[in-house]
Design a protein around this motif. Structure first.
Motif, mmCIF file in Angstrom:
data_model
loop_
_atom_site.group_PDB
_atom_site.id
_atom_site.type_symbol
_atom_site.label_atom_id
_atom_site.label_comp_id
_atom_site.label_asym_id
_atom_site.label_seq_id
_atom_site.Cartn_x
_atom_site.Cartn_y
_atom_site.Cartn_z
ATOM 1 N N GLN A 1 15.728 -9.146 4.350
ATOM 2 C CA GLN A 1 15.874 -10.165 3.314
ATOM 3 C C GLN A 1 14.852 -11.291 3.497
ATOM 4 O O GLN A 1 15.160 -12.473 3.556
ATOM 5 C CB GLN A 1 17.294 -10.724 3.298
ATOM 6 C CG GLN A 1 18.323 -9.780 2.707
ATOM 7 C CD GLN A 1 18.040 -9.459 1.244
ATOM 8 O OE1 GLN A 1 18.063 -10.344 0.385
ATOM 9 N NE2 GLN A 1 17.769 -8.190 0.955
ATOM 10 N N ASP A 2 13.596 -10.871 3.546
ATOM 11 C CA ASP A 2 12.518 -11.835 3.751
ATOM 12 C C ASP A 2 11.203 -11.220 3.269
ATOM 13 O O ASP A 2 11.140 -10.016 2.974
ATOM 14 C CB ASP A 2 12.411 -12.191 5.236
ATOM 15 C CG ASP A 2 11.679 -13.512 5.484
ATOM 16 O OD1 ASP A 2 11.178 -14.107 4.504
ATOM 17 O OD2 ASP A 2 11.620 -13.931 6.647
ATOM 18 N N LEU A 3 10.168 -12.024 3.207
ATOM 19 C CA LEU A 3 8.845 -11.522 2.898
ATOM 20 C C LEU A 3 8.379 -10.565 3.994
ATOM 21 O O LEU A 3 8.737 -10.731 5.162
ATOM 22 C CB LEU A 3 7.846 -12.683 2.803
ATOM 23 C CG LEU A 3 8.062 -13.730 1.712
ATOM 24 C CD1 LEU A 3 7.123 -14.906 1.934
ATOM 25 C CD2 LEU A 3 7.839 -13.126 0.333
ATOM 26 N N TYR A 4 7.592 -9.591 3.600
ATOM 27 C CA TYR A 4 6.923 -8.784 4.622
ATOM 28 C C TYR A 4 5.958 -9.676 5.405
ATOM 29 O O TYR A 4 5.429 -10.652 4.871
ATOM 30 C CB TYR A 4 6.139 -7.647 3.972
ATOM 31 C CG TYR A 4 6.977 -6.461 3.557
ATOM 32 C CD1 TYR A 4 7.707 -5.751 4.495
ATOM 33 C CD2 TYR A 4 7.015 -6.041 2.227
ATOM 34 C CE1 TYR A 4 8.471 -4.647 4.116
ATOM 35 C CE2 TYR A 4 7.772 -4.952 1.841
ATOM 36 C CZ TYR A 4 8.508 -4.264 2.794
ATOM 37 O OH TYR A 4 9.272 -3.180 2.415
ATOM 38 N N PRO A 5 5.692 -9.355 6.658
ATOM 39 C CA PRO A 5 4.665 -10.089 7.403
ATOM 40 C C PRO A 5 3.326 -10.044 6.661
ATOM 41 O O PRO A 5 3.043 -9.071 5.947
ATOM 42 C CB PRO A 5 4.589 -9.345 8.734
ATOM 43 C CG PRO A 5 5.908 -8.659 8.853
ATOM 44 C CD PRO A 5 6.332 -8.302 7.467
ATOM 45 N N GLU A 6 2.527 -11.062 6.826
ATOM 46 C CA GLU A 6 1.278 -11.181 6.071
ATOM 47 C C GLU A 6 0.387 -9.959 6.197
ATOM 48 O O GLU A 6 -0.266 -9.555 5.221
ATOM 49 C CB GLU A 6 0.510 -12.427 6.507
ATOM 50 C CG GLU A 6 1.065 -13.708 5.929
ATOM 51 C CD GLU A 6 0.131 -14.885 6.147
ATOM 52 O OE1 GLU A 6 -1.107 -14.678 6.126
ATOM 53 O OE2 GLU A 6 0.625 -15.997 6.350
ATOM 54 N N GLN A 7 0.320 -9.361 7.373
ATOM 55 C CA GLN A 7 -0.613 -8.257 7.587
ATOM 56 C C GLN A 7 -0.257 -7.007 6.777
ATOM 57 O O GLN A 7 -1.117 -6.136 6.572
ATOM 58 C CB GLN A 7 -0.740 -7.915 9.073
ATOM 59 C CG GLN A 7 0.551 -7.464 9.744
ATOM 60 C CD GLN A 7 1.329 -8.598 10.376
ATOM 61 O OE1 GLN A 7 1.262 -9.736 9.895
ATOM 62 N NE2 GLN A 7 2.057 -8.307 11.442
ATOM 63 N N ILE A 8 0.981 -6.900 6.339
ATOM 64 C CA ILE A 8 1.359 -5.738 5.530
ATOM 65 C C ILE A 8 1.888 -6.154 4.156
ATOM 66 O O ILE A 8 2.439 -5.331 3.430
ATOM 67 C CB ILE A 8 2.409 -4.859 6.251
ATOM 68 C CG1 ILE A 8 3.682 -5.664 6.566
ATOM 69 C CG2 ILE A 8 1.827 -4.240 7.501
ATOM 70 C CD1 ILE A 8 4.815 -4.795 7.085
ATOM 71 N N ARG A 9 1.727 -7.422 3.807
ATOM 72 C CA ARG A 9 2.229 -7.919 2.530
ATOM 73 C C ARG A 9 1.153 -7.823 1.449
ATOM 74 O O ARG A 9 -0.012 -8.125 1.682
ATOM 75 C CB ARG A 9 2.668 -9.374 2.660
ATOM 76 C CG ARG A 9 3.386 -9.914 1.421
ATOM 77 C CD ARG A 9 3.512 -11.421 1.463
ATOM 78 N NE ARG A 9 4.010 -11.892 2.754
ATOM 79 C CZ ARG A 9 3.847 -13.138 3.175
ATOM 80 N NH1 ARG A 9 3.194 -14.023 2.431
ATOM 81 N NH2 ARG A 9 4.327 -13.501 4.345
ATOM 82 N N GLY A 10 1.574 -7.409 0.262
ATOM 83 C CA GLY A 10 0.657 -7.360 -0.869
ATOM 84 C C GLY A 10 0.556 -8.697 -1.578
ATOM 85 O O GLY A 10 0.886 -9.748 -1.019
ATOM 86 N N SER A 11 0.107 -8.660 -2.826
ATOM 87 C CA SER A 11 -0.052 -9.889 -3.615
ATOM 88 C C SER A 11 0.888 -9.852 -4.809
ATOM 89 O O SER A 11 0.915 -8.870 -5.556
ATOM 90 C CB SER A 11 -1.495 -10.039 -4.093
ATOM 91 O OG SER A 11 -1.867 -8.942 -4.909
ATOM 92 N N VAL A 12 1.673 -10.903 -4.984
ATOM 93 C CA VAL A 12 2.588 -10.977 -6.120
ATOM 94 C C VAL A 12 1.777 -11.250 -7.386
ATOM 95 O O VAL A 12 0.884 -12.089 -7.399
ATOM 96 C CB VAL A 12 3.670 -12.059 -5.886
ATOM 97 C CG1 VAL A 12 3.056 -13.441 -5.715
ATOM 98 C CG2 VAL A 12 4.688 -12.064 -7.026
ATOM 99 N N GLU A 13 2.085 -10.518 -8.473
ATOM 100 C CA GLU A 13 1.288 -10.614 -9.704
ATOM 101 C C GLU A 13 2.149 -10.906 -10.917
ATOM 102 O O GLU A 13 1.733 -10.658 -12.042
ATOM 103 C CB GLU A 13 0.531 -9.293 -9.930
ATOM 104 C CG GLU A 13 -0.365 -8.857 -8.794
ATOM 105 C CD GLU A 13 -1.601 -9.723 -8.637
ATOM 106 O OE1 GLU A 13 -1.920 -10.471 -9.578
ATOM 107 O OE2 GLU A 13 -2.234 -9.661 -7.558
ATOM 108 N N ASP A 14 3.347 -11.441 -10.714
ATOM 109 C CA ASP A 14 4.260 -11.636 -11.846
ATOM 110 C C ASP A 14 4.454 -13.127 -12.148
ATOM 111 O O ASP A 14 3.672 -13.975 -11.718
ATOM 112 C CB ASP A 14 5.583 -10.910 -11.593
ATOM 113 C CG ASP A 14 6.264 -11.345 -10.301
ATOM 114 O OD1 ASP A 14 6.313 -12.559 -10.025
ATOM 115 O OD2 ASP A 14 6.769 -10.469 -9.559
ATOM 116 N N LEU A 15 5.520 -13.441 -12.866
ATOM 117 C CA LEU A 15 5.774 -14.808 -13.303
ATOM 118 C C LEU A 15 5.930 -15.775 -12.137
ATOM 119 O O LEU A 15 5.588 -16.954 -12.246
ATOM 120 C CB LEU A 15 7.020 -14.818 -14.196
ATOM 121 C CG LEU A 15 7.463 -16.142 -14.808
ATOM 122 C CD1 LEU A 15 6.334 -16.813 -15.585
ATOM 123 C CD2 LEU A 15 8.682 -15.918 -15.720
#
Length: 358
Positions: free
Chosen positions: A236-250
């Protein structure tokens, strides 16, 4: 003598009509360039004027930039135009305009957002509410941009009706923007909102590896997790930066407002922590760039070529790419040539008249 006089008058009138047609795009008779107020109106207008100035320099044509008061005003001006209006209507606006003009308008370019020629309605709500199903929205308050918005209202309203979900109240944005709808949820003036959604992109090194595969098609498909690449459900959290993508929504668009002090809820990643995507409705063909009935074909071609060069693509950016792709503008990263038939499947799915000429 009378016959000669009549012929002379006809010749004068014909010459005048030709002269008027030739004047389109001049300082005295600028092309009306309409913009939909789907984002923050003031910010949108500033970018719209920059784009029009660039296209004017590229083509020598003059434009009258107009950010319309609301979605319906855009439709009415496009329908009533006499060959001197162009703009980027939303999907439903275009379909309505085409129907009311008996398919005399001309869509020339379809927008693409990072490889996707379509988008979705995102259903956004606060994670703290613990909603797990669309049926959890029964009896809640719905915030949306405007009744004329395709993803913000038109498509989800029919979907909710089909599901039998009703609400205790509704809250239009007031300024027609998708951002205000989400801010109303963050302000707890509404329980959820609907607005545009595009899939998150994977981290660059993963995307490059995916594209290197010979059978690569895309990095997200209909029916996949709407928070793929960004949200770890287990923790229940963001993925770590090294495996996190980019949010492209509202959430990205509203998060980008934070730097200017437009709200106090934090940047896009803070908003992802607060706001979940409960579900999607779609897909919806992306908005297009269209010309009103009677717009001269030679001028259309000049403008279309200039817009293509101005935008470029996400892989080969043109001089205006940053303007078109701005998250608080329309976020066009590429364009493609289209015709009216691209909207026929959507028309059939929503019970609207299909162009008999397609």
């Amino acid at each position: 003598m009378r016959k000669l006089l009549v012929l002379s008058l006809v010749a004068v009138m014909a010459f005048s009509a030709i002269g008027l047609a030739q004047e389109l795009g001049t300082r005295e008779h600028p092309i009306r360039w309409l913009f939909v107020p789907s984002q923050e109106p003031t910010y949108l207008e500033n970018i719209a004027k920059q784009i029009a100035e660039d296209i004017s320099e590229m083509t020598g044509l003059y434009f009258d930039v107009r950010v319309m008061q609301d979605y319906q005003a855009f439709i009415e001006e496009f329908v009533a135009a006499e060959g001197d209006v162009m703009g980027a209507p939303t999907t439903q606006q275009y379909i309505t305009i085409a129907d009311r003009t008996d398919f005399q308008v001309t869509p020339r370019l379809g927008s693409i957002r990072y490889g996707f020629p379509y988008y979705y309605t995102g259903i956004y709500t606060l994670r703290e509410y613990g909603f797990t199903s669309l049926y959890d929205l029964q009896g809640k308050v719905w915030a949306y941009p405007h009744e004329g918005s395709t993803s913000g209202y038109k498509l989800p309203s029919g979907y909710f009706e089909d599901l039998g979900i009703t609400f205790s109240g509704v809250l239009p944005s007031g300024d027609s923007s998708h951002q205000r709808a989400l801010l109303n949820v963050l302000d707890k003036q509404a329980d959820f909102c609907t607005g545009f959604w595009n899939p998150a992109r994977p981290p660059a090194y993963i995307l490059d590896a995916m594209k290197a595969q010979p059978d690569y098609v895309n990095y997200w498909f209909d029916g996949w997790d709407p928070e793929l690449w960004i949200w770890d459900y287990w923790n229940q959290d963001l993925y770590p930066e090294q495996i996190r993508g980019s949010v492209e929504d509202l959430r990205e668009s509203v998060g980008d407002m934070y730097a200017e002090g437009a709200h106090t809820y934090g940047d896009k990643w803070e908003l992802v922590k607060k706001v979940q995507v409960l579900g999607l409705v779609g897909p919806i063909p992306n908005d297009c760039f269209a010309f009103s009935a009677g717009f001269p074909k030679d001028l259309q071609d000049i403008i279309v070529d200039a817009i293509k060069a101005h935008i470029g693509s996400s892989d080969n950016k043109g001089p205006g790419w940053e303007l078109w792709a701005d998250t608080r503008f329309y976020k066009w990263t590429d364009v493609q040539d289209i015709d009216d038939s691209i909207y026929d499947n959507y028309r059939r799915a929503t019970g609207q008249r299909v162009n008999p000429n397609n």
